[in-house]
Design a protein around this motif. Structure first.
Motif, PDB file in Angstrom:
ATOM      1  N   ASP A  99     -22.424  65.474  -1.958  1.00  0.00           N
ATOM      2  CA  ASP A  99     -21.427  64.547  -2.507  1.00  0.00           C
ATOM      3  C   ASP A  99     -20.321  65.287  -3.260  1.00  0.00           C
ATOM      4  OD1 ASP A  99     -20.286  62.078  -2.938  1.00  0.00           O
ATOM      5  OD2 ASP A  99     -21.381  61.706  -4.801  1.00  0.00           O
TER       6      ASP A  99
ATOM      7  N   ARG B 211     -20.151  71.883   6.392  1.00  0.00           N
ATOM      8  CA  ARG B 211     -19.427  70.602   6.332  1.00  0.00           C
ATOM      9  C   ARG B 211     -20.395  69.454   6.023  1.00  0.00           C
ATOM     10  NH1 ARG B 211     -17.104  72.895  11.087  1.00  0.00           N
ATOM     11  NH2 ARG B 211     -14.979  73.636  10.707  1.00  0.00           N
ATOM     12  N   THR B 212     -21.555  69.481   6.704  1.00  0.00           N
ATOM     13  CA  THR B 212     -22.556  68.441   6.456  1.00  0.00           C
ATOM     14  C   THR B 212     -23.145  68.583   5.061  1.00  0.00           C
ATOM     15  OG1 THR B 212     -23.096  68.503   8.819  1.00  0.00           O
ATOM     16  CG2 THR B 212     -24.655  67.374   7.371  1.00  0.00           C
TER      17      THR B 212
ATOM     18  N   ALA C 172     -14.730  67.146   0.686  1.00  0.00           N
ATOM     19  CA  ALA C 172     -14.714  67.866   1.964  1.00  0.00           C
ATOM     20  C   ALA C 172     -13.828  69.100   1.862  1.00  0.00           C
ATOM     21  CB  ALA C 172     -14.216  66.943   3.070  1.00  0.00           C
TER      22      ALA C 172
ATOM     23  N   ARG D  25     -29.676  64.790  10.130  1.00  0.00           N
ATOM     24  CA  ARG D  25     -28.337  64.620  10.707  1.00  0.00           C
ATOM     25  C   ARG D  25     -28.129  65.554  11.897  1.00  0.00           C
ATOM     26  NH1 ARG D  25     -24.222  63.304   5.768  1.00  0.00           N
ATOM     27  NH2 ARG D  25     -25.717  62.297   4.375  1.00  0.00           N
TER      28      ARG D  25
ATOM     29  N   GLU E 196     -21.621  69.582   2.415  1.00  0.00           N
ATOM     30  CA  GLU E 196     -20.685  68.995   1.443  1.00  0.00           C
ATOM     31  C   GLU E 196     -20.912  67.482   1.315  1.00  0.00           C
ATOM     32  OE1 GLU E 196     -16.930  72.103   2.071  1.00  0.00           O
ATOM     33  OE2 GLU E 196     -17.035  70.255   3.227  1.00  0.00           O
ATOM     34  N   GLU E 197     -21.189  66.839   2.439  1.00  0.00           N
ATOM     35  CA  GLU E 197     -21.464  65.392   2.403  1.00  0.00           C
ATOM     36  C   GLU E 197     -22.753  65.098   1.647  1.00  0.00           C
ATOM     37  OE1 GLU E 197     -21.583  64.019   6.392  1.00  0.00           O
ATOM     38  OE2 GLU E 197     -19.586  64.767   6.907  1.00  0.00           O
TER      39      GLU E 197
END
Length: 309
Positions: A78, A71-72, A81, A42, A74-75
């Motif tokens: 799963d 932040r990424t 946010a 990413r 957390e994605e």
């Protein structure tokens, strides 16, 4: 089920952020290598070492690039946010407390901190008297480790004597991360370490570098020494390295070399002449060896350094 309770984590010094991150990683079933790979896919570069330090509580994300990585993360894990970002305190000011103003402006160490060390190494008047040695050239190489901390600084300095019989230089060095302790000083060429004193609370070292031979008026002498830190984790350097010159220097070359694959996206040189001069900044380009450099001529008194994202 094997593992630590929250109480055990708190006793071992882990922050709430580290505890939650560690639990999220365990729940995901992903290894740190897999997480790093997904981050990289990413466009986010974070070392496995940094991820390990974050979940163990040895370090926490502070830089803007690291906060973006969370932040990424957390994605990828799963989780809601902001559930990890919300556990982080506001970023600390860049630079050690009492050492740097906001915006990257370093300051001299308070006299009350420095003077006792000068007394112990036999140089009680070093801050007030005119020095009989002039630094005419200096080359610093600052090595940044994979975790973003400072591994070592190697310095080559050339001095010219203004009086006969000059046989030593007094080094004053401050660590940006006092909690890590002062670095180890090693003489490399044409000198040896004499009396040395350390203030662990401020990460400050004052030491004599004794020349191999005395030099007389007009003669020059070159020395080389290194300051090395233990790690990992290596001491936090707040994404900057600088020198503060109390007297003019004819030439100063500063190199910063990053661990392979960890070079930042942007670097700048910055300078301030005198105590009240305007801060000047200029963008720098990284070279092909994960390094960057800046040079200045006939500079000082003032501060000159490099910082990065």
């Amino acid at each position: 089920m094997a593992g630590s309770t929250v109480g055990d984590d708190q006793e071992s010094g882990r922050t709430e952020f580290a505890i939650r991150l560690r639990a999220a990683i365990a729940t995901s079933g992903l290894s740190l290598d897999r997480i790093q790979a997904r981050l990289r896919a990413r466009g986010v570069v974070v070392s496995v070492t940094a991820l390990s330090y974050w979940q163990s509580g040895k370090r926490q994300p502070e830089r803007q690039s690291s906060l973006s990585a969370v932040r990424t993360l957390e994605e990828i894990l799963d989780i809601p946010a902001g559930s990890l970002l919300g556990l982080l305190p506001p970023p600390r000011p860049r630079g050690g407390a009492g050492k740097r103003h906001a915006g990257g402006e370093p300051m001299s160490f308070p006299r009350q901190v420095l003077q006792p060390l000068l007394d112990k190494v036999g140089a009680p008047h070093a801050l007030d008297q005119q020095q009989p040695l002039k630094m005419v050239g200096l080359h610093d190489l600052c090595e940044i480790a994979t975790d973003g901390g400072q591994r070592a600084v190697t310095a080559r300095a050339v001095f010219q004597a203004a009086a006969d019989g000059q046989d030593r230089w007094l080094l004053v060095y401050t660590q940006d991360d006092p909690a890590a302790g002062a670095p180890e000083l090693h003489a490399v060429r044409n000198c040896r370490v004499g009396r040395a004193e350390v203030d662990e609370a401020h990460g400050l070292i004052v030491a004599e570098l004794l020349f191999d031979r005395p030099i007389n008026r007009g003669e020059t002498h070159l020395i080389e020494y290194t300051l090395t830190n233990s790690g990992p984790p290596y001491p936090e350097c707040r994404n900057t390295h600088y020198r503060e010159f109390r007297r003019p220097v004819r030439e100063y070359l500063l190199e910063v070399r990053f661990a392979p694959g960890t070079a930042p996206g942007r670097c700048w040189q910055y300078s301030r002449n005198g105590a009240t001069g305007t801060l000047a900044r200029r963008a720098l380009k990284l070279d092909g060896a994960d390094g960057v450099h800046a040079v200045v001529f006939d500079f000082g008194p003032g501060v000159f350094g490099i910082d990065w994202d």
